[in-house]
Design a protein around this motif. Structure first.
Motif, short mmCIF file in Angstrom:
data_model
loop_
_atom_site.label_atom_id
_atom_site.label_comp_id
_atom_site.label_asym_id
_atom_site.label_seq_id
_atom_site.Cartn_x
_atom_site.Cartn_y
_atom_site.Cartn_z
N GLU A 1 -5.89 5.83 9.95
CA GLU A 1 -5.11 6.01 8.70
C GLU A 1 -5.46 6.89 7.74
OE1 GLU A 1 -1.67 6.03 8.85
OE2 GLU A 1 -1.82 5.19 11.20
N THR A 2 -6.84 6.91 7.88
CA THR A 2 -7.86 8.27 6.37
C THR A 2 -7.35 8.60 6.26
OG1 THR A 2 -9.51 6.61 7.34
CG2 THR A 2 -10.03 8.32 5.84
N ASP A 3 -6.43 9.24 5.37
CA ASP A 3 -6.18 11.03 4.63
C ASP A 3 -6.51 11.63 5.39
OD1 ASP A 3 -5.32 13.19 3.82
OD2 ASP A 3 -5.22 12.03 1.99
N PRO A 4 -5.88 12.47 6.21
CA PRO A 4 -7.25 13.59 7.59
C PRO A 4 -7.18 15.07 6.11
CG PRO A 4 -4.22 13.41 8.05
CD PRO A 4 -4.56 12.52 6.68
N GLN A 5 -6.65 14.72 5.44
CA GLN A 5 -6.71 15.52 4.02
C GLN A 5 -8.54 15.89 3.21
OE1 GLN A 5 -3.33 16.25 1.15
NE2 GLN A 5 -3.03 18.17 2.47
N LEU A 6 -8.40 14.18 3.26
CA LEU A 6 -9.65 14.17 2.94
C LEU A 6 -10.35 13.76 3.73
CD1 LEU A 6 -9.04 10.85 0.54
CD2 LEU A 6 -9.41 13.22 -0.30
N SER B 1 -11.36 3.37 3.03
CA SER B 1 -10.04 3.95 2.51
C SER B 1 -9.48 2.79 3.90
CB SER B 1 -9.89 5.24 2.73
OG SER B 1 -9.82 5.95 4.77
N LYS C 1 -0.60 13.01 5.67
CA LYS C 1 -0.14 13.29 4.03
C LYS C 1 -0.13 14.51 4.39
CE LYS C 1 -1.81 9.08 2.91
NZ LYS C 1 -2.98 8.99 4.40
N ARG D 1 -6.91 17.64 -4.55
CA ARG D 1 -7.11 16.87 -2.99
C ARG D 1 -8.50 15.83 -3.44
NH1 ARG D 1 -7.84 18.82 3.02
NH2 ARG D 1 -5.64 20.30 2.55
N LEU E 1 -16.05 7.61 3.80
CA LEU E 1 -15.16 8.10 3.18
C LEU E 1 -14.23 6.20 3.60
CD1 LEU E 1 -12.03 9.35 3.09
CD2 LEU E 1 -13.56 10.39 4.98
N PRO F 1 -9.78 9.26 -4.11
CA PRO F 1 -8.75 8.41 -5.43
C PRO F 1 -9.34 7.21 -5.91
CG PRO F 1 -7.69 8.77 -3.23
CD PRO F 1 -8.36 9.68 -3.27
N TRP F 2 -10.31 7.04 -4.94
CA TRP F 2 -11.48 6.12 -5.23
C TRP F 2 -13.08 6.33 -6.26
CZ3 TRP F 2 -10.54 6.48 -0.72
CH2 TRP F 2 -11.11 6.77 0.63
N LEU G 1 -7.24 3.56 -3.17
CA LEU G 1 -5.89 3.93 -2.07
C LEU G 1 -4.69 4.59 -3.04
CD1 LEU G 1 -4.71 3.12 1.37
CD2 LEU G 1 -6.56 5.03 0.49
N PHE H 1 -9.72 23.88 -2.24
CA PHE H 1 -8.77 24.07 -1.97
C PHE H 1 -6.78 23.76 -2.60
CE2 PHE H 1 -10.83 21.15 0.38
CZ PHE H 1 -10.56 20.65 1.97
N GLU I 1 -10.51 16.22 6.43
CA GLU I 1 -11.29 18.02 6.21
C GLU I 1 -12.05 17.96 5.16
OE1 GLU I 1 -7.65 20.86 7.21
OE2 GLU I 1 -7.80 20.80 5.04
N LEU I 2 -11.55 17.72 3.95
CA LEU I 2 -12.45 17.23 2.72
C LEU I 2 -13.93 17.26 2.75
CD1 LEU I 2 -13.03 18.32 -0.39
CD2 LEU I 2 -12.48 15.60 -1.07
N GLU J 1 0.39 -1.53 -0.49
CA GLU J 1 -0.14 0.31 0.03
C GLU J 1 1.03 1.36 -0.55
OE1 GLU J 1 -3.33 0.32 -0.59
OE2 GLU J 1 -3.22 -1.83 -0.50
#
Ligand code: ATP
Ligand code: ATP
Ligand code: VIB
Ligand code: MG
Ligand code: MG
Lengths: 257, 254, 289, 257, 254
Positions: free
Chosen positions: D148-153, D175, A256, E80, D171, E83-84, D254, E76, D155-156, A148
């Protein structure tokens, strides 16, 4: 310093409170005879027994801990190495990985003769048992972690034609770390049960203690053993946590950009 | 002797889709610096990746002068920093990976970051840097190995004009002093004219449209005020607009 | 290098004679350096012996026959229990009078279905009516369910049950006619052929140990009690008393000695219940010393 | 269609070849009597025994498979739910998570009487055992995945004030998917061993078969049982793989943008 | 009535470092569009994040007109994208999350992507799009909810000039037709002048420097050719240069 202590307490307090609640309910359940004491002894009785037989129990715990240390240590080493091998050579992965699951499904007791013959009676077999049972989670998780890894970072590193070793140490392992640590946490618990089951076969330690007690109507002693094995597992998990915090100190791992 | 020779190069990502790069041929001489212009999605990044060997060629050939491949460097369109490494550690990464982490080179890394206005951010992690700062770290990382040629994918897009000018001049100074060669993707025609010895314009159909050599006696920001410079920018602009108009009319993506 | 004697369970009165021999120095007197290792519920004692990991082992009579049938050449040297101590323990309230009543009654019977006696029951008392389930040791489930019967060693579980105030009635498996020697000392035939003298001394020491233990179990019980904290001193002495008659022989036969007829009967029974497929040479199964 | 088949063969071929090699070596080892047949029966003997006793073995396998299905299914459900709960309410996580490891370390055999009393002799106990043993890996891995989910996503998504349910479904779970699937793979193996151990306790299935065979020194039959349990585990892993491919069909999970 | 009122706003990320936004005060009237200019790392992104509520205010206040927060949207600095999810699925995400996925809105998503030149990429995944395309998808995602105000962090930086112009005019048309309000971070002074009713210039010390209202009778690309427009750009340029010079001399990051 004081702040760190306060944080630590704040973090661990809920677990202690929950533990307290759990024990109280348990004590109540037994005191009220909702569950018979010969099936489930009360916490106070378990503690009393543990206290009374402490020298034996402590010696047994140490012996089991020793076996777990070697078994788990070896399965971390082997698991991570195999994961790296499988990752590096997909052909090997496709050929061998399916059979690794065998380690998890084979009842130790069924292959006891083989274990005892190969590793000898006593600790070596116990270690082997702990190893066998705990290999797969660390292997599977590390492999997933390696697979991953962000392909964009992989591309970046490859620009600089790193040696395979560099790629592993500087990219793959750091980015697989959360996976690995979870794998190790799972394996830690399994190594404990692996060692105890091994001791059912090859003697010694907590396993032997539980085995003898369970046929002797000493449920309190059985649960003393179970208690000590849980304490071992919790200490392991705690040690792993401390270690991983040290490793990750100030590092926004996988945070990230 | 030519540094890069591209012959009838094509790239398609899937058999179904039209090629992204289509039958492209050009030769880049030793020391010549190339700027790539073209509408969004026309294949600039893809061409750069092909040159770097990050994508497989579908058709045609890319020939690099011998030994060049070892001294190539690349700046991605996004910063692509390693999240668990500090600013300085990110810049040191290529040195670590190429076993060349001498003290002099470490000093060079720090000096580069200082030149790029990040002298006070050495210990910051990527997530603590602004977008423009991250891109500058990526630039420093690509320069620290002292490459002979560097491929840059819109490296200054996230910078304000003033920083952009300073970066441009820094790049030119490397070109002049160290003989650094570059292939530079940009959206600014003026930037392309200012930085490029040659300019390659691509269209969204995947072919090149125009291709010229520019020779200025000297390059500094004052050049941008000259009539000659503005004339060239102007003519490219028109060319670009024509291409774009053709494109919009033909209903392609823009 | 000491000779290793592998037990198939923890230190308990059923092994009293072996520990007594160790304690009283009978091994030493016979110029034997013996190390006793205890076993657990999964210990593959017989395989350890066959593979040469240990020199002597304690197994049950049926295991000896089965091992032979599968090509494992071992020799029984000393049979501790003349009468198989295995039994079926029931709640007295059920009013059972025989094993037949138990297996034809309702409720649950806990036993190790892999043990030959269970196959023997299945054949002899077919069809069984009782619901069977595995037995893993202990009497927790027995205490909890008055309609539950279970396998036992008459030297162990019934004593525990009585100690906690249960009224039980126990039937010896031997009553059914299935009566293998139990807690049998065995070694490899190769060893016997190689050093018959050592084997002779070994059996001598063991027999002396058992003589001592049968006359006074207390000192050895203390030693074993230190090794096995799970068993109380009271249980040790009660168990030792309970097993006395199963071990003690008549004046004219020596402790631990075996007869061809008994082994023959066992081998025939095992053949009949399909636990072994081919007849074994019964005279090679054992050697009296 | 044909291409897919070819790919599939190319992917699985190495495993079959490895299996072939393994069995040949094994056969040789036993034939040459490097390992005695009473310890390790030869593959041909195992197959012969399996063939000979096929009706019994098949019935036992079906019964075990059934228990595994329920045990694993329930532990996936519970594990994922608990992980979500722990993730949503960190206080609960800090209080309860340490004790979840208990499930991994307690020797089932030590609490057998309790299990039997609560679940009875037979399948329910077997399922409970499979559940207990397989809960932790899926729980730990899912939790790690969620964390571990991307913190940026994250936030989005939060920009759009999603309901907790939406955040989870759209989400967090997607992820966490690679983690979850690895957890399920680990748990699958453990569910198999859990069911078999459960059958040692409560009877039935492959567990009983192995247990009986073991006491009768029927090593060949023991290995028939082990073989069938491995087949079960491999089938499970295969099913999970097929399922996850269906889930991920054409989705670059991912794969970083 | 004012849409956004910022009073003595400060933001510091750690007690040790200097504040990133320092004592900032301004009021944005209803329908007024603001452009933010400033050197790289001066705090533009931080200010935008503060307005959106993505960062906690260290000091001071931000007051939004009532109900505005529900109709705010954000682009942003980096695309951002999820991805999926395919291109279209990314744009539909806000609708799904706000339970407002009507057929009309789905049509709107497709229409938006077409307007942004991505009509043929609906089913592509982010990793298959060029940098500029990704940014346009992000823009479509922010617009699909029909926000009253949208905060944009250098949305057009990765676009060529021509695409950029089209995007600018699209934004202006939304402003004119739907009353869309925006706060727009850019590095291009001309873009700021073209798009902004007002311009806020920030310096790297964390405070604002200048703040003016601009009123053009009409805005279209032709405006950029007028002397008035160029005069304003020029004056801002000079201001910016002055600030920048001060900055370089004071040794700050630039
Ligand atoms: N991995 C991929 N799979 C499929 N299509 C791709 C892939 N990478 C790029 N493309 C397509 O190739 C075309 C060119 O992309 P490229 O990134 O080279 O454009 P670009 O000129 O760099 O654009 P921009 O200025 O927006 O960065 C685009 O249409 C894009 O959708
Ligand atoms: N999470 C953080 N922790 C610490 N410092 C931060 C953090 N985020 C931003 N900063 C610092 O705040 C300052 C302003 O950052 P910001 O991203 O707002 O700049 P910017 O004006 O958007 O720059 P750019 O034009 O390069 O995007 C920078 O110096 C940056 O290092
Ligand atoms: C002759 C004999 N054989 C085995 C054991 C071991 N053992 C003691 S209790 C128990 C559990 C089931 O009863 C087992 C396997 C023994 N004590 N005596
Ligand atoms: Mg690009
Ligand atoms: Mg910014």
């Amino acid at each position: 310093m004081l702040g760190a202590l306060r944080d630590w307490i704040a973090e661990k307090l809920p677990a202690w409170i929950f533990l307290g609640g759990l024990l109280s309910v348990w004590q109540l359940v037994v005191a009220q005879e909702w569950v018979a004491a010969y099936l489930l002894p009360s916490p106070t009785q378990i503690f009393a027994t543990t206290w009374q037989l402490w020298p034996e129990i402590w010696a047994a715990t140490l012996s089991t801990a020793h076996s777990i240390f070697w078994g788990l240590g070896f399965s971390i080493l082997t698991g991570v190495s195999l994961a790296l091998l499988f990752f590096a050579i997909p052909l090997v992965r496709r050929a061998v990985l399916p059979f690794c699951i065998f380690f998890q499904t084979v009842p130790i007791i069924a292959i006891a003769p083989l274990l005892v013959i190969w590793f000898g009676f006593g600790d070596p077999t116990v270690r082997a048992s702990a190893f066998i049972v705990s290999l797969f989670p660390i292997l599977a998780n590390t492999l997933t972690g390696l697979q991953e890894t962000d392909p964009q970072l992989r591309e970046l590193y490859r620009l600089y034609r790193p040696s395979p070793w560099q790629l592993i140490v500087k990219l793959q392992l750091p980015s697989a770390l959360p996976y690995m640590l979870t794998g190790i946490r799972i394996s830690a618990g399994l190594a404990v049960i692996g060692a105890i089951v091994g001791e059912f076969i090859a003697g010694g330690g907590i396993g032997s203690l539980i085995d003898a007690a369970r046929t002797q109507q000493r449920v309190d002693l059985v649960f003393s053993g179970v208690l000590m094995s849980s304490v071992l597992a919790l200490s392991l998990v705690f040690a792993i946590e401390v270690l991983s915090r040290l490793l990750l100190r100030g590092r926004p791992y996988l945070r990230k950009v | 002797m030519s540094a890069i020779k591209v012959t009838a190069l094509s790239k398609r990502f899937s058999a179904a889709d039209a090629p992204v790069v289509h039958n492209l041929t050009f030769t880049l001489e030793e020391r010549q610096c190339l700027c790539l212009l073209g509408p969004s999605g026309c294949g600039k990044t893809t061409l750069l990746r092909l040159l770097m060997g990050l994508e497989k060629v579908s058709d045609g050939d890319i020939t690099l002068s011998s030994g060049l491949i070892e001294h190539m460097s690349y700046v991605f369109q996004e910063p692509r920093l390693v999240p668990w490494r500090s600013c300085l550690e990110n810049v040191l990464l290529p040195l670590e990976l190429t076993h060349s982490s001498s003290a002099a080179q470490r000093d060079r890394a720090v000096a580069l970051l200082q030149q790029l206005g990040l002298g006070e951010r050495l210990a910051h992690f990527p997530s603590e840097l602004s977008g423009g700062m991250q891109m500058r770290v990526a630039l420093a990382r690509a320069l620290v190995t002292e490459p002979r040629i560097i491929l840059l994918d819109e490296p200054f897009a996230a910078l304000d004009e003033r920083s952009r000018f300073r970066m441009q001049d820094l790049l030119l100074s490397f070109k002049a002093e160290l003989g650094l060669q570059y292939v530079f993707v940009t959206h600014s025609i003026a930037e392309a004219v200012y930085l490029g010895d040659r300019i390659l314009m691509m269209d969204a159909q995947g072919g090149q449209r125009d291709w010229r050599a520019i020779d200025f006696p000297a390059r500094d920001q004052a050049l941008k005020m000259t009539a000659e410079f503005n004339g060239i920018v102007e003519s490219y602009s028109r060319l670009f607009t024509d291409m774009e108009t053709a494109l919009v009319e033909s209903g392609g993506s823009g | 290098k000491p000779l290793v004697l592998a037990l198939n369970w923890k230190p308990e009165p059923q092994f009293g004679g072996f520990y007594a021999a160790q304690e009283a120095g009978y091994f030493r007197e016979n110029k034997l350096d013996v190390e006793i290792i205890e076993g657990g519920s999964g210990t593959p004692t017989i395989q350890m012996l066959l593979a040469g990991r240990v020199d002597y082992a304690i197994v049950s009579g049926d295991e000896v026959v089965i091992a032979h049938a599968r090509g494992g050449d071992i020799v029984a040297l000393f049979a501790t229990y003349q009468v198989n101590p295995q039994g079926i323990m029931t709640h007295a309230s059920r009013g059972f009078e025989s094993i037949e009543d138990v297996v034809h009654g309702d409720g649950v019977l806990l036993w190790q279905s892999g043990l030959p006696y269970s196959q023997f029951f299945r054949m002899k008392y077919a069809p069984l009516k009782v619901t069977t389930a595995p037995y893993l040791g202990g009497i927790g489930n027995f205490r909890n369910d008055t309609k539950l019967s279970q396998q036992c060693f008459v030297t162990s579980e019934p004593l525990e049950a009585k100690a906690v105030g249960l009224k039980v009635k126990t039937f010896l498996v031997a009553e059914s006619g299935y009566n293998p020697y139990t807690t049998v000392l065995v070694t490899r035939r190769a060893r016997l052929a190689q050093s018959p003298d050592e084997v002779k001394r070994m059996v001598g020491a063991v027999r002396a140990g058992w003589k001592d233990y049968l006359s006074d179990a207390a000192p050895t019980n203390r030693v074993m009690g230190d090794l096995n904290k799970a068993m109380s001193a009271e249980t040790f002495s009660a168990s030792a008393a309970a097993q006395y008659s199963l071990i003690q022989t008549t004046a004219e036969t020596e402790l631990g000695s075996m007869t061809l007829e008994r082994w023959q009967t066992l081998a025939d029974q095992l053949l009949a219940i399909d636990v072994i497929r081919e007849p074994v040479k019964v005279e090679t199964l054992f050697a009296n010393f």
